[in-house]
Design a protein around this motif. Structure first.
Motif, PDB file in Angstrom:
ATOM      1  N   ARG B 172      -0.773  68.732  32.975  1.00 46.38           N
ATOM      2  CA  ARG B 172      -0.358  67.586  33.779  1.00 46.38           C
ATOM      3  C   ARG B 172       0.789  66.850  33.106  1.00 46.38           C
ATOM      4  O   ARG B 172       0.931  66.865  31.895  1.00 46.38           O
ATOM      5  CB  ARG B 172      -1.523  66.608  33.955  1.00 46.38           C
ATOM      6  CG  ARG B 172      -2.662  67.146  34.761  1.00 46.38           C
ATOM      7  CD  ARG B 172      -2.200  67.711  36.108  1.00 46.38           C
ATOM      8  NE  ARG B 172      -1.350  66.791  36.853  1.00 46.38           N
ATOM      9  CZ  ARG B 172      -1.813  65.841  37.646  1.00 46.38           C
ATOM     10  NH1 ARG B 172      -3.094  65.668  37.806  1.00 46.38           N
ATOM     11  NH2 ARG B 172      -0.971  65.072  38.307  1.00 46.38           N
ATOM     12  N   SER B 173       1.548  66.208  33.959  1.00 45.80           N
ATOM     13  CA  SER B 173       2.583  65.333  33.437  1.00 45.80           C
ATOM     14  C   SER B 173       1.986  63.944  33.250  1.00 45.80           C
ATOM     15  O   SER B 173       0.899  63.655  33.740  1.00 45.80           O
ATOM     16  CB  SER B 173       3.756  65.276  34.418  1.00 45.80           C
ATOM     17  OG  SER B 173       3.284  64.885  35.689  1.00 45.80           O
ATOM     18  N   ASN B 174       2.683  63.117  32.566  1.00 52.58           N
ATOM     19  CA  ASN B 174       2.167  61.778  32.303  1.00 52.58           C
ATOM     20  C   ASN B 174       2.554  60.863  33.458  1.00 52.58           C
ATOM     21  O   ASN B 174       3.520  60.114  33.402  1.00 52.58           O
ATOM     22  CB  ASN B 174       2.740  61.247  30.981  1.00 52.58           C
ATOM     23  CG  ASN B 174       1.983  60.038  30.485  1.00 52.58           C
ATOM     24  OD1 ASN B 174       0.784  59.905  30.718  1.00 52.58           O
ATOM     25  ND2 ASN B 174       2.675  59.133  29.816  1.00 52.58           N
ATOM     26  N   ASP B 175       1.773  60.958  34.551  1.00 47.32           N
ATOM     27  CA  ASP B 175       2.017  60.080  35.686  1.00 47.32           C
ATOM     28  C   ASP B 175       0.685  59.531  36.183  1.00 47.32           C
ATOM     29  O   ASP B 175      -0.379  59.890  35.682  1.00 47.32           O
ATOM     30  CB  ASP B 175       2.786  60.790  36.802  1.00 47.32           C
ATOM     31  CG  ASP B 175       2.032  61.983  37.373  1.00 47.32           C
ATOM     32  OD1 ASP B 175       0.783  61.928  37.413  1.00 47.32           O
ATOM     33  OD2 ASP B 175       2.672  62.959  37.766  1.00 47.32           O
ATOM     34  N   ARG B 176       0.748  58.679  37.180  1.00 52.91           N
ATOM     35  CA  ARG B 176      -0.469  57.961  37.568  1.00 52.91           C
ATOM     36  C   ARG B 176      -1.527  58.896  38.140  1.00 52.91           C
ATOM     37  O   ARG B 176      -2.721  58.628  38.031  1.00 52.91           O
ATOM     38  CB  ARG B 176      -0.124  56.855  38.564  1.00 52.91           C
ATOM     39  CG  ARG B 176       0.292  57.311  39.935  1.00 52.91           C
ATOM     40  CD  ARG B 176       0.874  56.171  40.734  1.00 52.91           C
ATOM     41  NE  ARG B 176       1.007  56.493  42.156  1.00 52.91           N
ATOM     42  CZ  ARG B 176       0.175  56.064  43.091  1.00 52.91           C
ATOM     43  NH1 ARG B 176      -0.844  55.312  42.755  1.00 52.91           N
ATOM     44  NH2 ARG B 176       0.339  56.393  44.352  1.00 52.91           N
ATOM     45  N   TRP B 177      -1.105  60.014  38.739  1.00 52.37           N
ATOM     46  CA  TRP B 177      -2.102  60.915  39.311  1.00 52.37           C
ATOM     47  C   TRP B 177      -2.934  61.595  38.245  1.00 52.37           C
ATOM     48  O   TRP B 177      -4.048  62.045  38.509  1.00 52.37           O
ATOM     49  CB  TRP B 177      -1.411  61.957  40.199  1.00 52.37           C
ATOM     50  CG  TRP B 177      -0.801  61.343  41.404  1.00 52.37           C
ATOM     51  CD1 TRP B 177       0.525  61.075  41.616  1.00 52.37           C
ATOM     52  CD2 TRP B 177      -1.486  60.857  42.565  1.00 52.37           C
ATOM     53  NE1 TRP B 177       0.691  60.466  42.833  1.00 52.37           N
ATOM     54  CE2 TRP B 177      -0.512  60.331  43.430  1.00 52.37           C
ATOM     55  CE3 TRP B 177      -2.827  60.833  42.939  1.00 52.37           C
ATOM     56  CZ2 TRP B 177      -0.842  59.764  44.674  1.00 52.37           C
ATOM     57  CZ3 TRP B 177      -3.153  60.285  44.172  1.00 52.37           C
ATOM     58  CH2 TRP B 177      -2.173  59.760  45.016  1.00 52.37           C
ATOM     59  N   THR B 178      -2.388  61.682  37.067  1.00 56.61           N
ATOM     60  CA  THR B 178      -3.153  62.281  35.972  1.00 56.61           C
ATOM     61  C   THR B 178      -4.361  61.416  35.623  1.00 56.61           C
ATOM     62  O   THR B 178      -5.336  61.893  35.069  1.00 56.61           O
ATOM     63  CB  THR B 178      -2.231  62.454  34.753  1.00 56.61           C
ATOM     64  OG1 THR B 178      -1.180  63.350  35.117  1.00 56.61           O
ATOM     65  CG2 THR B 178      -2.963  63.014  33.547  1.00 56.61           C
ATOM     66  N   TYR B 179      -4.272  60.148  35.993  1.00 56.71           N
ATOM     67  CA  TYR B 179      -5.349  59.220  35.633  1.00 56.71           C
ATOM     68  C   TYR B 179      -6.095  58.705  36.867  1.00 56.71           C
ATOM     69  O   TYR B 179      -6.672  57.617  36.847  1.00 56.71           O
ATOM     70  CB  TYR B 179      -4.762  58.063  34.814  1.00 56.71           C
ATOM     71  CG  TYR B 179      -3.963  58.571  33.635  1.00 56.71           C
ATOM     72  CD1 TYR B 179      -4.616  59.107  32.521  1.00 56.71           C
ATOM     73  CD2 TYR B 179      -2.567  58.596  33.654  1.00 56.71           C
ATOM     74  CE1 TYR B 179      -3.894  59.626  31.453  1.00 56.71           C
ATOM     75  CE2 TYR B 179      -1.841  59.111  32.594  1.00 56.71           C
ATOM     76  CZ  TYR B 179      -2.502  59.627  31.500  1.00 56.71           C
ATOM     77  OH  TYR B 179      -1.802  60.150  30.441  1.00 56.71           O
ATOM     78  N   ALA B 180      -6.076  59.508  37.915  1.00 56.81           N
ATOM     79  CA  ALA B 180      -6.789  59.112  39.132  1.00 56.81           C
ATOM     80  C   ALA B 180      -8.283  59.003  38.846  1.00 56.81           C
ATOM     81  O   ALA B 180      -8.862  59.820  38.133  1.00 56.81           O
ATOM     82  CB  ALA B 180      -6.532  60.127  40.236  1.00 56.81           C
TER      83      ALA B 180
END
Lengths: 223, 279
Positions: B172-180
Motif C-alpha cells: 500500500r501507499s501511504n494514503d488515507r485508504w491504507t488506514y480505513a
C-alpha cells in the motif's frame, strides 16, 4: 434465523453502495445522489490518482445499476455479469476522461456500459483472460426458485427486446437510459454523448412509436 | 405493465459481486510483485506460536495486558474460548474462525468444500492481536496480493455481523485508504457508543501509526509483521461527519471510517446464504 443483537449493529451507512442505491430516488426522471464527503466526485479524484480502494467503493456503489442496465441490453443475467465487469475495467482504463453529472459518475458509467454492450465481441476479447478467470469457477449456487425466476426474467426481457427492436438504435438507447434506468435528460445526454435536445426529441419520437404499437396491439386483441 | 416493461432490478449475487470486485482490484493494482515484509516462515512454527508472539506485542497497548491470565494461551496451545465481559467472543482457533468468515463470504455452501478455486487460495496466517474481549486476525494471500482481517470483538456471536475487513492489495501507499477503519454501533439506543477497529499493511517508511478519535482519545496502532492493527471502544457515538485523524510516516490523513470494509457476513445457522454485513 437469529437477528442481530439490539444496539450492536454495524452502521447502516457503512455500506456506501447500499446507501447510495437506496438514496438514489428517481422522482419525475430526476436522479439525485449523495454528494456528501463520499461523493463520486471526490472518490473519482482518488481513482484518477490510481486508488484501487476508491475504485472499489465506486464499484460497490454502482455495480447493481450497471448490472441491471446490461441485463436489459442482452436479456441474460450471466452475460450481464461479464458486461458489467468489462464496463468497470473500461472505466478504469478511461478513468482520466470521466465526466460527472451533479457529482455522480454513474451517467458516465452508463455510457461506457452502453458502448460495451454495443461492441460485446471486442469488449470480451480485450478482457478475455480476466473474464475466463471469473467464469472458470461458476458453479450453480443459486436456489432453484431463484434460478427459475431469473430464467423467467430472461424470457420476459427477451420479449421486451423483440418489442423494442422496432425503434431505431438511437431512440432505443434513450429509452433504455431514461425510461428504464431512470436517468434524467442531462445524465442521458452525458451517457450517450449527445446534446440534451437530442435526448428529448429521440424520447418523444420513441414514445410516439411505442404508443402506436400498444394501441395497435390492443385493437388486435379486442378484435 | 406492458410489453415494454422490463423485469424489476435484481441484485448481483453476493458471491459474484465479491469475486468480481476482487478480480477488479487485482486488475487495477500496481503490476509489481509484492515486497511485503510479512513472510510465512515467520509464523512457520505454527499459528499458535505466531499469534502468541504477536499478542505479546499487543499487550503493551491493549486492554488485557501481560498480567491478564485469560489472554494467555492455554498450556495445550489452544486459546481461551468463550464470551468476554462485553459480549464479544474469543474464538478458540482465530485462524480457522477467520478462514470460516472468508469462506462464507466468498463461497456458497454448494461450492464448499470442493471448489477448486478455493484450493488455489493458500492463505498465509498473518499477525493477530488478542485480548479477552476479542481477536483481530489477519490472513494474507501473497499470490493475489490481498489480505483480510477478522475481528471478533463486536457481534461475532450473533452470526450476522461480518467482522470481516475486506482488505485491499499489497503493498500500500501511504494514503488515507491504507488506514480505513471499520466501525459498529455499540451500547444502547439510549446510550449509543461507537466501536472502531482496523488493520492493514504498513507502507514502506512507516513505522508508527497513531489515530486520534473525535472524542480526543489517541490510540497508537500496534505494528507487527508489516501490519498495523487498532481497536477503540469509545464511550460515546461519533457524529457522522466526525473525523478520525491518523498520523503515519510524517503525514496526517482523515481515515475513512464510515464505509463498508466488510462485504459479507458469516452464514448464520440454518441459512444457505452469506449475509450482507449491512443486514
Amino acid at each position: 434465523m437469529t437477528g442481530p443483537r439490539r444496539g450492536m449493529r454495524r452502521r447502516r451507512e457503512l455500506d456506501p453502495a447500499l446507501r447510495t442505491q437506496q438514496g438514489m430516488e428517481t422522482m419525475e426522471g430526476v436522479a439525485t445522489v449523495d454528494t456528501g464527503p463520499q461523493s463520486d466526485e471526490r472518490l473519482w479524484a482518488e481513482v484518477e490518482h490510481g486508488s484501487g480502494a476508491a475504485f472499489g467503493v465506486v464499484f460497490d456503489r454502482h455495480a447493481k445499476a450497471i448490472y441491471n442496465h446490461c441485463f436489459r441490453r442482452v436479456a441474460s443475467w450471466e452475460a450481464a455479469e461479464d458486461l458489467m465487469s468489462v464496463t468497470f475495467l473500461e472505466a478504469w482504463r478511461l478513468r482520466g476522461r470521466a465526466r460527472m453529472v451533479d457529482g455522480s459518475v454513474l451517467p458516465w458509467l452508463y455510457g461506457i456500459a452502453t458502448n460495451v454492450c454495443r461492441n460485446q465481441r471486442r469488449s470480451h476479447w480485450r478482457y478475455r483472460r480476466l473474464l475466463s478467470q471469473l467464469n472458470a469457477d461458476v458453479a450453480a449456487p443459486d436456489h432453484a426458485a431463484d434460478v427459475a425466476s431469473r430464467v423467467d426474467d430472461q424470457r420476459r426481457m427477451a420479449e421486451v427486446r423483440v418489442a423494442i427492436r422496432q425503434l431505431p438504435r438511437g431512440e432505443r438507447e434513450v429509452v433504455e437510459l431514461v425510461l428504464w434506468a431512470g436517468l434524467d435528460y442531462a445524465s442521458a445526454a452525458v451517457a450517450l454523448d449527445i446534446p440534451i435536445g437530442t435526448v428529448r426529441s429521440r424520447l418523444s419520437r420513441a414514445r410516439n412509436r411505442l404508443v402506436g404499437t400498444l394501441s395497435g396491439l390492443e385493437e388486435t386483441e379486442e378484435s | 405493465m406492458n410489453q415494454f416493461t422490463p423485469p424489476p432490478d435484481r441484485d448481483l449475487p453476493v458471491h459474484r459481486h465479491h469475486r468480481i470486485r476482487r478480480a477488479l482490484a487485482h486488475h487495477v493494482a500496481p503490476g509489481s510483485r509484492p515486497t511485503h515484509p510479512f513472510r510465512a516462515p515467520l509464523l512457520a512454527g505454527g499459528a499458535v506460536a505466531g499469534i502468541a508472539a504477536v499478542t505479546l506485542v499487543g499487550f503493551s497497548t491493549w486492554p488485557g495486558g501481560p498480567g491478564d491470565e485469560a489472554a494467555r494461551p492455554a498450556p495445550d496451545g489452544t486459546f481461551f474460548a468463550g464470551p468476554s465481559t462485553d459480549g464479544g467472543t474469543v474464538p478458540a482457533d482465530p485462524v480457522a474462525w477467520c478462514h470460516g468468515l472468508l469462506d462464507a463470504s466468498y463461497l456458497t455452501p454448494q461450492e464448499e468444500p470442493d471448489d477448486p478455486d478455493f484450493e488455489q487460495w493458500p492463505l498465509e496466517t498473518g499477525p493477530s492481536l488478542r485480548t479477552p474481549d476479542g481477536v483481530v486476525q489477519i490472513l494474507v494471500d501473497q499470490e493475489a496480493r490481498w489480505w483480510w482481517a477478522c475481528d471478533s470483538t463486536v457481534g461475532a456471536d450473533q452470526g450476522l455481523e461480518a467482522n470481516l475487513y475486506d482488505g485491499t492489495t499489497l503493498p500500500r501507499s501511504n494514503d488515507r485508504w491504507t488506514y480505513a477503519l471499520s466501525s459498529a454501533n455499540t451500547g444502547s439506543e439510549e446510550n449509543p457508543t461507537r466501536y472502531v477497529w482496523g488493520a492493514g499493511p504498513v507502507p514502506a517508511g512507516v513505522d508508527a501509526v497513531r489515530f486520534t478519535f473525535p472524542d480526543g482519545h489517541v490510540e497508537d496502532a500496534t505494528v507487527s509483521d508489516g501490519f498495523w492493527m487498532v481497536r477503540y471502544q469509545a464511550d460515546t457515538d461519533f457524529p457522522d461527519d466526525a473525523k478520525i485523524q491518523v498520523e503515519a510516516g510524517g503525514e496526517s490523513f482523515a481515515a475513512p471510517w464510515d464505509r463498508a470494509d466488510c462485504v459479507f457476513g458469516p452464514q448464520p445457522p440454518g441459512s444457505d446464504t452469506p449475509q450482507p454485513c449491512t443486514d
